[in-house]
Design an enzyme around this catalytic site. Structure first.
Site, PDB file in Angstrom:
ATOM      1  N   PHE A  38       6.722   4.969  44.824  1.00  0.00           N
ATOM      2  CA  PHE A  38       7.753   5.417  45.909  1.00  0.00           C
ATOM      3  C   PHE A  38       6.841   6.736  46.538  1.00  0.00           C
ATOM      4  O   PHE A  38       6.707   7.736  45.863  1.00  0.00           O
ATOM      5  CB  PHE A  38       8.888   5.657  45.280  1.00  0.00           C
ATOM      6  CG  PHE A  38       9.869   6.138  46.222  1.00  0.00           C
ATOM      7  CD1 PHE A  38      10.728   4.950  46.707  1.00  0.00           C
ATOM      8  CD2 PHE A  38      10.289   7.513  46.677  1.00  0.00           C
ATOM      9  CE1 PHE A  38      11.701   5.270  48.008  1.00  0.00           C
ATOM     10  CE2 PHE A  38      11.333   7.885  47.675  1.00  0.00           C
ATOM     11  CZ  PHE A  38      11.782   6.671  48.256  1.00  0.00           C
ATOM     12  N   ASP A  60       8.273  -2.703  52.900  1.00  0.00           N
ATOM     13  CA  ASP A  60       8.681  -2.881  51.826  1.00  0.00           C
ATOM     14  C   ASP A  60       9.073  -4.066  51.524  1.00  0.00           C
ATOM     15  O   ASP A  60       8.434  -5.201  51.185  1.00  0.00           O
ATOM     16  CB  ASP A  60       9.427  -1.676  51.332  1.00  0.00           C
ATOM     17  CG  ASP A  60       9.775  -1.576  49.570  1.00  0.00           C
ATOM     18  OD1 ASP A  60       8.983  -2.463  49.214  1.00  0.00           O
ATOM     19  OD2 ASP A  60      10.806  -0.791  49.069  1.00  0.00           O
ATOM     20  N   ARG A  91      10.628  14.691  54.188  1.00  0.00           N
ATOM     21  CA  ARG A  91       9.975  14.016  55.457  1.00  0.00           C
ATOM     22  C   ARG A  91       9.052  14.908  56.136  1.00  0.00           C
ATOM     23  O   ARG A  91       8.143  14.585  56.833  1.00  0.00           O
ATOM     24  CB  ARG A  91      10.877  13.913  56.595  1.00  0.00           C
ATOM     25  CG  ARG A  91      12.051  12.650  56.066  1.00  0.00           C
ATOM     26  CD  ARG A  91      12.884  12.248  57.249  1.00  0.00           C
ATOM     27  NE  ARG A  91      13.988  11.760  56.889  1.00  0.00           N
ATOM     28  CZ  ARG A  91      14.167  10.291  56.550  1.00  0.00           C
ATOM     29  NH1 ARG A  91      12.867   9.396  56.562  1.00  0.00           N
ATOM     30  NH2 ARG A  91      15.326   9.694  56.323  1.00  0.00           N
ATOM     31  N   GLY A 138      12.369   7.375  59.505  1.00  0.00           N
ATOM     32  CA  GLY A 138      11.160   7.449  58.746  1.00  0.00           C
ATOM     33  C   GLY A 138       9.887   7.573  59.708  1.00  0.00           C
ATOM     34  O   GLY A 138       8.853   8.182  59.215  1.00  0.00           O
TER      35      GLY A 138
HETATM   36  P1  IMP Z   1      12.356  -2.736  53.849  1.00  0.00           P
HETATM   37  O1  IMP Z   1      10.880  -3.188  54.120  1.00  0.00           O
HETATM   38  O2  IMP Z   1      13.313  -3.120  54.634  1.00  0.00           O
HETATM   39  O3  IMP Z   1      12.670  -2.623  52.328  1.00  0.00           O
HETATM   40  O4  IMP Z   1      12.577  -1.086  54.235  1.00  0.00           O
HETATM   41  C1  IMP Z   1      11.719  -0.080  54.382  1.00  0.00           C
HETATM   42  C2  IMP Z   1      12.208   1.041  54.662  1.00  0.00           C
HETATM   43  O5  IMP Z   1      12.732   1.532  53.328  1.00  0.00           O
HETATM   44  C3  IMP Z   1      11.390   1.924  55.134  1.00  0.00           C
HETATM   45  O6  IMP Z   1      11.415   1.941  56.516  1.00  0.00           O
HETATM   46  C4  IMP Z   1      11.780   3.338  54.512  1.00  0.00           C
HETATM   47  O7  IMP Z   1      12.619   4.023  55.151  1.00  0.00           O
HETATM   48  C5  IMP Z   1      12.197   2.893  53.205  1.00  0.00           C
HETATM   49  N1  IMP Z   1      11.224   2.863  52.099  1.00  0.00           N
HETATM   50  C6  IMP Z   1      10.670   2.041  51.527  1.00  0.00           C
HETATM   51  N2  IMP Z   1       9.845   2.225  50.479  1.00  0.00           N
HETATM   52  C7  IMP Z   1       9.809   3.803  50.674  1.00  0.00           C
HETATM   53  C8  IMP Z   1       9.017   4.633  49.890  1.00  0.00           C
HETATM   54  O8  IMP Z   1       8.248   4.461  48.954  1.00  0.00           O
HETATM   55  N3  IMP Z   1       9.495   5.956  50.186  1.00  0.00           N
HETATM   56  C9  IMP Z   1      10.294   6.333  51.104  1.00  0.00           C
HETATM   57  N4  IMP Z   1      11.020   5.216  51.689  1.00  0.00           N
HETATM   58  C10 IMP Z   1      10.702   4.047  51.481  1.00  0.00           C
HETATM   59 MG    MG Z   2      12.855   3.503  57.571  1.00  0.00          MG
END
Ligand code: IMP
Ligand code: MG
Length: 188
Positions: free
Chosen positions: A166, A114, A179, A55
């Site tokens: 999202f 997130d 992407r 990402g």
């Molecule tokens: P977390 O903070 O461990 O939940 O994960 C974050 C990862 O989930 C990010 O690096 C993204 O790859 C993916 N992610 C979380 N929210 C989104 C979103 O709104 N769109 C796309 N990918 C997301």
């Molecule tokens: Mg990611």
């Protein structure tokens, strides 16, 4: 899904302006660390960027060009959204993380905070190597009020705060796609 159904949330121009600011902040922090202590455990300080794939690819490409310092780049592949799911299903590390970060000034770079599980895990794994400094830069931070945060992670540099939406584009995917969109958008 057609392009008409994507609403621009943050434009490419807004992103570029903010990343220039983040680059200046990171550069200033590295300079002030070095003024305080030009060496760490007898070695000149070294800057290592650790982008979290996939990402952060677009973000890190722009960010590093706004940090005019010698650096190395050590990507890691770690994800909490295996497969097509858009809800966290546990954090997944593919491949190793760099093991030579002792004494380095490390900046982890990710697309979005997130749940916090990805960055929480990665921070612990890197901190265990005793870097000189460990900072985190994220392009986006999702609103904590959404209740999605499972782990509190202190982030040093945040591009933009967003709501519980999202988002796609500028490196962020939905089921592996979108992407390459130049702006950050929301579907629907
Ligand atoms: P977390 O903070 O461990 O939940 O994960 C974050 C990862 O989930 C990010 O690096 C993204 O790859 C993916 N992610 C979380 N929210 C989104 C979103 O709104 N769109 C796309 N990918 C997301
Ligand atoms: Mg990611």
């Amino acid at each position: 899904m057609t392009a008409e159904q994507i609403r621009v949330l943050i434009s490419r121009d807004q992103i570029a302006a903010r990343i220039a600011e983040l680059g200046r902040l990171i550069t200033a922090d590295v300079h002030s660390d070095r003024r305080a202590a030009p060496q760490h455990t007898g070695q000149p300080r070294r800057l290592v960027m650790v982008p979290v794939l996939t990402g952060s690819i677009v973000f890190v490409a722009d960010l590093i060009r706004n940090v005019p310092l010698k650096m190395t780049i050590r990507p890691v592949t770690i994800s909490s959204y295996p497969g097509s799911a858009t809800t966290t299903q546990g954090t997944n590390i593919q491949g190793g993380i760099p093991t030579d970060l002792a004494g380095a000034d490390v900046v982890i770079v990710d697309d979005i905070l997130d749940s916090g599980k990805t960055l929480g895990l990665l921070r612990r794994m890197i901190q265990a190597q005793n870097p000189a400094t460990l900072r985190i830069a994220v392009l986006l931070r999702k609103d904590e009020a959404s209740g999605r945060r499972q782990e509190q992670v202190n982030v040093d540099y945040v591009g933009f705060e967003i709501g519980d939406e999202f988002v796609i584009g500028y490196g962020l995917d939905y089921d592996g796609e979108y992407r390459n969109l130049p702006d950050i958008g929301v579907m629907g």
